[in-house]
Design a protein around this motif. Structure first.
Motif, PDB file in Angstrom:
ATOM      1  N   ASN A 414      15.943   4.629   4.619  1.00 55.53           N
ATOM      2  CA  ASN A 414      14.979   3.849   4.111  1.00 55.53           C
ATOM      3  C   ASN A 414      14.653   2.637   5.093  1.00 55.53           C
ATOM      4  OD1 ASN A 414      17.179   2.388   3.847  1.00 55.53           O
ATOM      5  ND2 ASN A 414      16.936   1.925   1.512  1.00 55.53           N
ATOM      6  N   TYR A 415      14.964   2.639   6.249  1.00 58.72           N
ATOM      7  CA  TYR A 415      14.525   1.502   7.490  1.00 58.72           C
ATOM      8  C   TYR A 415      14.021   2.265   8.328  1.00 58.72           C
ATOM      9  CZ  TYR A 415      19.326   3.075   8.912  1.00 58.72           C
ATOM     10  OH  TYR A 415      20.482   3.688   9.584  1.00 58.72           O
ATOM     11  N   LEU A 416      13.235   1.480   9.325  1.00 57.36           N
ATOM     12  CA  LEU A 416      12.145   2.159  10.439  1.00 57.36           C
ATOM     13  C   LEU A 416      12.906   1.982  11.723  1.00 57.36           C
ATOM     14  CD1 LEU A 416       8.992   0.481   9.055  1.00 57.36           C
ATOM     15  CD2 LEU A 416       9.792   2.628   8.493  1.00 57.36           C
ATOM     16  N   GLU A 417      13.623   1.039  11.949  1.00 57.12           N
ATOM     17  CA  GLU A 417      14.172   0.978  13.051  1.00 57.12           C
ATOM     18  C   GLU A 417      15.830   0.551  13.171  1.00 57.12           C
ATOM     19  OE1 GLU A 417      12.236  -1.478  16.276  1.00 57.12           O
ATOM     20  OE2 GLU A 417      10.596  -1.688  14.920  1.00 57.12           O
ATOM     21  N   GLU A 418      16.445   1.089  14.062  1.00 61.62           N
ATOM     22  CA  GLU A 418      17.841   0.777  14.244  1.00 61.62           C
ATOM     23  C   GLU A 418      18.504   0.158  15.737  1.00 61.62           C
ATOM     24  OE1 GLU A 418      22.246   3.247  13.472  1.00 61.62           O
ATOM     25  OE2 GLU A 418      20.215   4.181  12.864  1.00 61.62           O
ATOM     26  N   ARG A 419      18.775  -0.704  15.940  1.00 65.76           N
ATOM     27  CA  ARG A 419      18.996  -1.402  17.131  1.00 65.76           C
ATOM     28  C   ARG A 419      20.614  -1.835  17.081  1.00 65.76           C
ATOM     29  NH1 ARG A 419      14.557  -5.940  16.061  1.00 65.76           N
ATOM     30  NH2 ARG A 419      12.828  -4.687  16.131  1.00 65.76           N
ATOM     31  N   SER A 420      21.301  -1.558  18.227  1.00 59.34           N
ATOM     32  CA  SER A 420      22.809  -1.908  18.218  1.00 59.34           C
ATOM     33  C   SER A 420      22.961  -2.245  19.738  1.00 59.34           C
ATOM     34  CB  SER A 420      23.586  -0.910  17.570  1.00 59.34           C
ATOM     35  OG  SER A 420      23.408   0.177  18.495  1.00 59.34           O
ATOM     36  N   ALA A 421      24.047  -3.158  19.899  1.00 60.76           N
ATOM     37  CA  ALA A 421      24.738  -3.440  21.174  1.00 60.76           C
ATOM     38  C   ALA A 421      26.060  -3.534  21.048  1.00 60.76           C
ATOM     39  CB  ALA A 421      24.156  -4.606  21.682  1.00 60.76           C
ATOM     40  N   GLU A 422      27.014  -3.264  22.066  1.00 64.39           N
ATOM     41  CA  GLU A 422      28.266  -2.879  21.494  1.00 64.39           C
ATOM     42  C   GLU A 422      28.941  -3.307  23.041  1.00 64.39           C
ATOM     43  OE1 GLU A 422      31.566   0.292  20.478  1.00 64.39           O
ATOM     44  OE2 GLU A 422      30.106  -0.209  19.050  1.00 64.39           O
ATOM     45  N   LEU A 423      29.778  -4.111  23.120  1.00 60.66           N
ATOM     46  CA  LEU A 423      30.921  -4.275  24.467  1.00 60.66           C
ATOM     47  C   LEU A 423      32.409  -3.797  24.083  1.00 60.66           C
ATOM     48  CD1 LEU A 423      31.031  -5.357  27.403  1.00 60.66           C
ATOM     49  CD2 LEU A 423      31.240  -7.594  26.288  1.00 60.66           C
ATOM     50  N   SER A 424      32.868  -3.094  24.589  1.00 63.00           N
ATOM     51  CA  SER A 424      34.290  -3.003  24.573  1.00 63.00           C
ATOM     52  C   SER A 424      35.043  -3.212  25.769  1.00 63.00           C
ATOM     53  CB  SER A 424      34.597  -1.445  23.962  1.00 63.00           C
ATOM     54  OG  SER A 424      34.133  -0.585  24.894  1.00 63.00           O
ATOM     55  N   VAL A 425      36.224  -3.906  25.657  1.00 61.30           N
ATOM     56  CA  VAL A 425      36.974  -4.271  26.835  1.00 61.30           C
ATOM     57  C   VAL A 425      38.302  -4.027  26.557  1.00 61.30           C
ATOM     58  CG1 VAL A 425      37.677  -5.887  28.564  1.00 61.30           C
ATOM     59  CG2 VAL A 425      35.256  -5.930  27.224  1.00 61.30           C
ATOM     60  N   PRO A 426      39.149  -3.213  27.285  1.00 59.75           N
ATOM     61  CA  PRO A 426      40.574  -2.914  27.102  1.00 59.75           C
ATOM     62  C   PRO A 426      41.161  -3.891  28.008  1.00 59.75           C
ATOM     63  CG  PRO A 426      39.583  -1.204  28.559  1.00 59.75           C
ATOM     64  CD  PRO A 426      38.527  -1.973  28.231  1.00 59.75           C
ATOM     65  N   PHE A 427      42.358  -4.256  27.769  1.00 59.96           N
ATOM     66  CA  PHE A 427      43.225  -5.211  28.676  1.00 59.96           C
ATOM     67  C   PHE A 427      44.547  -5.071  28.725  1.00 59.96           C
ATOM     68  CE2 PHE A 427      42.560  -7.240  24.746  1.00 59.96           C
ATOM     69  CZ  PHE A 427      43.955  -7.587  23.999  1.00 59.96           C
ATOM     70  N   ASN A 428      45.331  -4.887  29.836  1.00 52.20           N
ATOM     71  CA  ASN A 428      46.524  -4.416  30.113  1.00 52.20           C
ATOM     72  C   ASN A 428      47.381  -5.575  31.001  1.00 52.20           C
ATOM     73  OD1 ASN A 428      46.832  -1.571  28.890  1.00 52.20           O
ATOM     74  ND2 ASN A 428      45.056  -1.488  29.993  1.00 52.20           N
ATOM     75  N   PHE A 429      48.331  -6.006  30.395  1.00 47.32           N
ATOM     76  CA  PHE A 429      49.431  -6.775  31.348  1.00 47.32           C
ATOM     77  C   PHE A 429      50.784  -6.352  31.303  1.00 47.32           C
ATOM     78  CE2 PHE A 429      45.956  -9.626  29.401  1.00 47.32           C
ATOM     79  CZ  PHE A 429      45.412 -10.113  30.397  1.00 47.32           C
ATOM     80  N   SER A 430      51.589  -6.833  32.012  1.00 46.62           N
ATOM     81  CA  SER A 430      53.005  -6.160  32.079  1.00 46.62           C
ATOM     82  C   SER A 430      53.521  -5.835  30.685  1.00 46.62           C
ATOM     83  CB  SER A 430      53.904  -7.148  32.919  1.00 46.62           C
ATOM     84  OG  SER A 430      54.023  -8.509  32.217  1.00 46.62           O
ATOM     85  N   SER A 431      53.451  -6.654  29.734  1.00 44.05           N
ATOM     86  CA  SER A 431      54.107  -6.579  28.564  1.00 44.05           C
ATOM     87  C   SER A 431      53.252  -6.689  27.323  1.00 44.05           C
ATOM     88  CB  SER A 431      55.462  -7.507  28.326  1.00 44.05           C
ATOM     89  OG  SER A 431      55.045  -8.692  28.333  1.00 44.05           O
ATOM     90  N   PHE A 432      51.899  -6.780  27.587  1.00 42.47           N
ATOM     91  CA  PHE A 432      50.933  -7.164  26.711  1.00 42.47           C
ATOM     92  C   PHE A 432      49.689  -6.232  26.758  1.00 42.47           C
ATOM     93  CE2 PHE A 432      47.535  -9.839  25.006  1.00 42.47           C
ATOM     94  CZ  PHE A 432      47.917  -9.778  23.605  1.00 42.47           C
ATOM     95  N   SER A 459      45.742  -5.626  19.512  1.00 39.80           N
ATOM     96  CA  SER A 459      46.783  -5.880  20.609  1.00 39.80           C
ATOM     97  C   SER A 459      47.953  -5.483  20.285  1.00 39.80           C
ATOM     98  CB  SER A 459      46.912  -7.368  20.851  1.00 39.80           C
ATOM     99  OG  SER A 459      47.337  -8.063  19.833  1.00 39.80           O
ATOM    100  N   PHE A 460      48.824  -5.184  21.291  1.00 42.03           N
ATOM    101  CA  PHE A 460      50.237  -4.499  21.136  1.00 42.03           C
ATOM    102  C   PHE A 460      51.088  -5.350  22.301  1.00 42.03           C
ATOM    103  CE2 PHE A 460      47.548  -1.192  19.992  1.00 42.03           C
ATOM    104  CZ  PHE A 460      48.330  -0.447  18.805  1.00 42.03           C
ATOM    105  N   PHE A 461      52.107  -5.983  21.350  1.00 42.09           N
ATOM    106  CA  PHE A 461      53.279  -6.614  22.389  1.00 42.09           C
ATOM    107  C   PHE A 461      54.596  -6.205  21.933  1.00 42.09           C
ATOM    108  CE2 PHE A 461      55.939 -10.486  22.933  1.00 42.09           C
ATOM    109  CZ  PHE A 461      55.759 -10.569  24.220  1.00 42.09           C
ATOM    110  N   GLY A 462      55.185  -5.491  22.746  1.00 41.41           N
ATOM    111  CA  GLY A 462      56.283  -4.721  22.440  1.00 41.41           C
ATOM    112  C   GLY A 462      56.227  -4.095  21.074  1.00 41.41           C
ATOM    113  N   LYS A 463      57.124  -4.407  20.015  1.00 44.28           N
ATOM    114  CA  LYS A 463      57.138  -3.635  18.811  1.00 44.28           C
ATOM    115  C   LYS A 463      56.282  -4.364  17.919  1.00 44.28           C
ATOM    116  CE  LYS A 463      62.112  -2.027  19.438  1.00 44.28           C
ATOM    117  NZ  LYS A 463      63.495  -1.951  18.894  1.00 44.28           N
ATOM    118  N   ILE A 464      55.262  -5.098  18.269  1.00 44.20           N
ATOM    119  CA  ILE A 464      54.467  -5.886  17.336  1.00 44.20           C
ATOM    120  C   ILE A 464      52.796  -5.517  17.745  1.00 44.20           C
ATOM    121  CG2 ILE A 464      53.520  -8.136  16.645  1.00 44.20           C
ATOM    122  CD1 ILE A 464      56.201  -9.356  17.298  1.00 44.20           C
TER     123      ILE A 464
END
Length: 795
Positions: A414-432, A459-464
């Protein structure tokens, strides 16, 4: 000396009288000369004078003190007298090592591309009728607020008239058999066919433009292959399920990745784009067994084809809605070049009141690397365009715009337009490591615009693992509603996991709900979980306990929940049976088998070497099997190695190892076998284990004064028709041995080229022998040769 350099693939040439060796080391400009007459070595532009004991000439070549190999050539040698092994440690990458490294690199690349070379290939085979797989599940529910219900689910998998045939039957004690909830289809696949590679009859998917929410019975024909063909680039999808659930990603019915949802149920996949139509499916598995598999089919918006390739799909059927609507769709795509694919077609749905026919065109463009654009125009219905840019780091930015024709009835919105923008960023460090997603979406109605924003950090940090998701909803001119969901999961020792979730109303600065639970792994097969939840806004309180136990043949589960004044309990069990793997064995498992395939590796002693299992030829134990994909199952009752959980119509490379066979004379001729699986059945692969013959003997050197054993002499073996078979080298004491001759008649002789170079002759010139046909392989003993200087006029 020459043999060592040849082994390392260093260029070496000997003079006619074996007084010198010359060549180059790696670089053609780095020439060397080993001169015995002058007792001198020239290398790297330097000259080294040698003692008489450091360079020795014999009838068979030059021998250099191994210490000088390290000092002059950088080939440091250490001889181990215990195991008679020479270890060489070069100061540079010798050609032999470089060739091994490059060969391994090419092998790894071929493995990633699925182009590994096999010794033999076993293709798919169609059968008139063959039954193989059965899945079952039962679940019972009791409650004080609603009627009890028992559900039974049964799936049967077979091959009928050369096609995959699956039935999935659902029964409920409350509603009985509902035709809408039954699944059945027949699928014929031949990826080598050019006209049509897939035909499907029965319950089929529409995946069209118009909104079709009911199941459909019909036929679908396409020339799209079921094989997995990677294209260029990836597309990121992410969503939410329940915390701790396992999510599997399938592309064209092939599993390509899986992961466990985080503390808030968030998951994210990088979907590899493939040439041709992509049937992307997600399967969700609950950790406590309270839910069975849920399937979610999604559409990847990018569909590229190789240059010059045409792909079509024809679909027709009847929708099981109240109007029994007729549906038809014809679509064709053409790969203009690697960066542009054009398509178009016609769709028909009889129940659309605004016009039952929808013509459409589409385009998929890759203007430059990692930038993808997809567009579609459906006449009288919608226009859509999607642009996606992916960075080398894995970050992705996406813009999506859709405009719907006013008063269209094909798509139920029931709407006429659909607009979306998305930014996804993975990050990886030695233990995080982790993942963040930012998104904004607008739904434009006639009189207002509804906005939704979301920021997610997982996020994942070790067992957390943690998840924080903040949502905001607002209408232009109104006050926004902002809230955050926070999840925390911790894996403790001894199989204990804790999870906490909560929702925070930012505008009211208050907690609206909180949920906490723990899960404990019991031994290796059981799981027990207890959780409690309180929703302040809805005055809801609950406490829940769940138990699951995995037997080898079945998974059983039970769940109890008390919510306010309501009580609910469920009990369930599920499993599968796979038939036809040989020896009357029925493989029972907790995982589903219908729609899958299996391989049964049957190794046998091929006594007569005809590659077929004949009566009286026993099975062989000890063949090791390696394969990427599936689960390898061995049983003590027989020597058959079974591989389960495979996708049909897919090629798998099986690698065999004969090191653990009971007899050293038993060998495998083909150790890499590519197998194309057949649907709903075990494909039997007979592996001939060849009992090989052995021959051993001696080579003596007679200088006219005495006779002694002579090493480094080449002995060749030939069939009686003169065909060369193999060769071996005599040891230091003159003894030689070779294992690997199939049954037959042979003759052995000292290598004539080596004799000519040494100016010697062999007595006798050749010796005949036979390898007999036996179960364990026969041995020929004490073949003797005597070599002596080739004096002229000797008769």
């Amino acid at each position: 000396m020459a043999e060592v350099l040849m082994f390392l693939h260093i260029k070496v040439e000997a003079s006619a009288n074996l007084d010198s060796l010359s060549g180059f080391i790696v670089n053609e400009d780095e020439k060397y000369l080993i001169d015995n007459t002058k007792k001198q070595i020239l290398v790297h532009g330097k000259s080294y004078q040698l003692k008489d004991t450091e360079l020795i000439k014999t009838e068979f070549g030059l021998y250099l003190d191994h210490q000088l190999l390290g000092e002059i050539f950088g080939l440091h040698c250490e001889f181990n007298f215990r195991n008679l092994m020479l270890e060489i440690k070069p100061d540079f990458e010798v050609p032999a090592i470089r060739e091994i490294r490059l060969a391994q690199f090419r092998k790894n690349m071929n493995h990633l591309k699925g182009d590994e070379i096999a010794d033999t290939t076993i293709n798919s085979k169609h059968h008139i009728s063959r039954f193989g797989m059965l899945d079952w599940a039962i679940n019972s529910m009791q409650s004080n607020s609603q009627s009890s219900d028992t559900r039974v689910w049964l799936a049967l998998g077979a091959e009928l008239f050369g096609g995959e045939t699956n039935f999935r039957l659902n029964y409920s004690s409350n509603s009985g058999f509902n035709s809408r909830s039954q699944e059945y289809y027949w699928r014929w696949v031949n990826n080598q066919s050019k006209a049509a590679k897939q035909i499907r009859l029965g319950k089929i998917s529409t995946l069209g433009i118009a909104s079709v929410y009911d199941p459909m019975v019909g036929i679908s024909i396409t020339n799209a292959s079921t094989t997995y063909r990677r294209s260029f680039g990836e597309y990121t999808i992410s969503d939410y399920t329940e915390p701790g659930w396992t999510v599997e990603l399938y592309v064209n019915n092939v599993i390509v990745d899986y992961q466990t949802a985080d503390a808030s149920g968030f998951y994210s996949f990088d979907v590899p784009l493939v040439y041709g139509a992509s049937d992307v499916m997600l399967k969700f598995y609950g950790p406590y067994g309270e839910e069975r598999t849920e399937k979610k089919t999604i559409s990847v918006p990018f569909n590229f084809l190789p240059s010059g390739e045409i792909e079509y799909t024809l679909t027709s059927g009847v929708v099981m809605d109240v109007k029994h609507s007729n549906f038809a769709r014809a679509e064709i795509k053409y790969g203009v070049n690697r960066f542009l694919t054009l398509g178009g077609g016609l769709e028909y749905l009889s129940s659309i009141t605004s016009g039952s026919k929808i013509s459409f065109v589409s385009a998929f463009i890759a203007p430059f690397q990692n930038f993808l654009v997809a567009g579609e125009y459906a006449h009288g219905v919608r226009t859509k365009i999607l642009a996606s840019y992916r960075l080398a780091s894995g970050s992705m930015f996406e813009l999506n715009y859709r405009r719907y024709t006013e008063n269209q009835k094909a798509i139920k919105l029931n709407y006429l337009e659909e607009r979306s923008a998305e930014l996804s960023v993975p990050f990886n460090f030695s233990s995080f490591n982790g993942y963040t997603r930012w998104s904004l979406k607008q739904n434009v109605y006639k009189n207002l615009t509804f906005n939704t924003g979301n920021v997610t950090l997982s996020s994942f940090f070790g067992k957390i693992n943690t998840n924080i998701s903040t949502y905001t909803n607002w209408i232009r001119g109104g006050n926004p509603y902002i809230y955050s969901n926070v999840g925390l999961g911790v894996r403790f020792s001894r199989g204990l996991t804790g999870r906490v979730q909560g929702q925070w109303d930012i505008a009211q600065k208050s907690i609206t709900s909180v949920k906490a639970g723990i899960e404990k792994k019991i031994l290796h097969s059981g799981y027990l979980s207890i959780s409690a939840e309180r929703n302040i806004g809805f005055s809801y309180r609950s406490i829940e306990a769940a138990f699951r136990w995995n037997f080898a043949f079945s998974q059983v589960n039970s769940n109890w929940r008390i919510a306010n004044n309501e009580y609910l309990s469920t009990q369930g069990a599920r499993g599968s049976l796979a038939f036809g793997s040989g020896n009357g064995f029925i493989h029972a498992d907790t995982r589903y088998a219908t729609g899958r395939s299996g391989i049964a590796v049957v190794a046998f002693i091929d006594i007569n070497h005809n590659s077929e299992k004949d009566d009286g030829e026993p099975f062989a134990k000890g063949v090791a099997v390696k394969m990427s994909g599936g689960r390898i199952v061995s049983h003590n009752k027989d020597s058959i190695i079974r591989i389960t959980g495979l996708e049909p119509y897919t090629s798998y490379l099986i690698t065999l190892d004969d090191k653990e066979l009971e007899q050293i004379s038993w060998q495998l001729k083909k150790k890499k076998i590519r197998v194309y699986t057949d649907p709903n059945q075990f494909k039997k692969i007979y592996i001939p284990v060849l009992p090989m013959g052995e021959v051993n003997g001696w080579v003596f050197f007679n200088d006219g004064k005495k006779t002694k054993g002579q090493g480094r002499i080449i002995v060749n073996f030939y069939r009686t028709n003169g065909k060369f078979v193999a060769s071996t080298l005599s040891e230091k004491d003159g003894g030689f041995t070779f294992l690997g001759l199939p049954p037959g008649d042979y003759y052995a002789k000292v290598d004539s080229t080596q004799l000519k170079r040494l100016n010697m002759r062999s007595v006798p010139s050749g010796t005949n022998f036979s390898i007999k046909t036996t179960t364990n392989g026969s041995i020929v003993y004490d073949i003797q040769f005597e070599i002596e200087p080739n004096v002229k006029n000797i008769k």
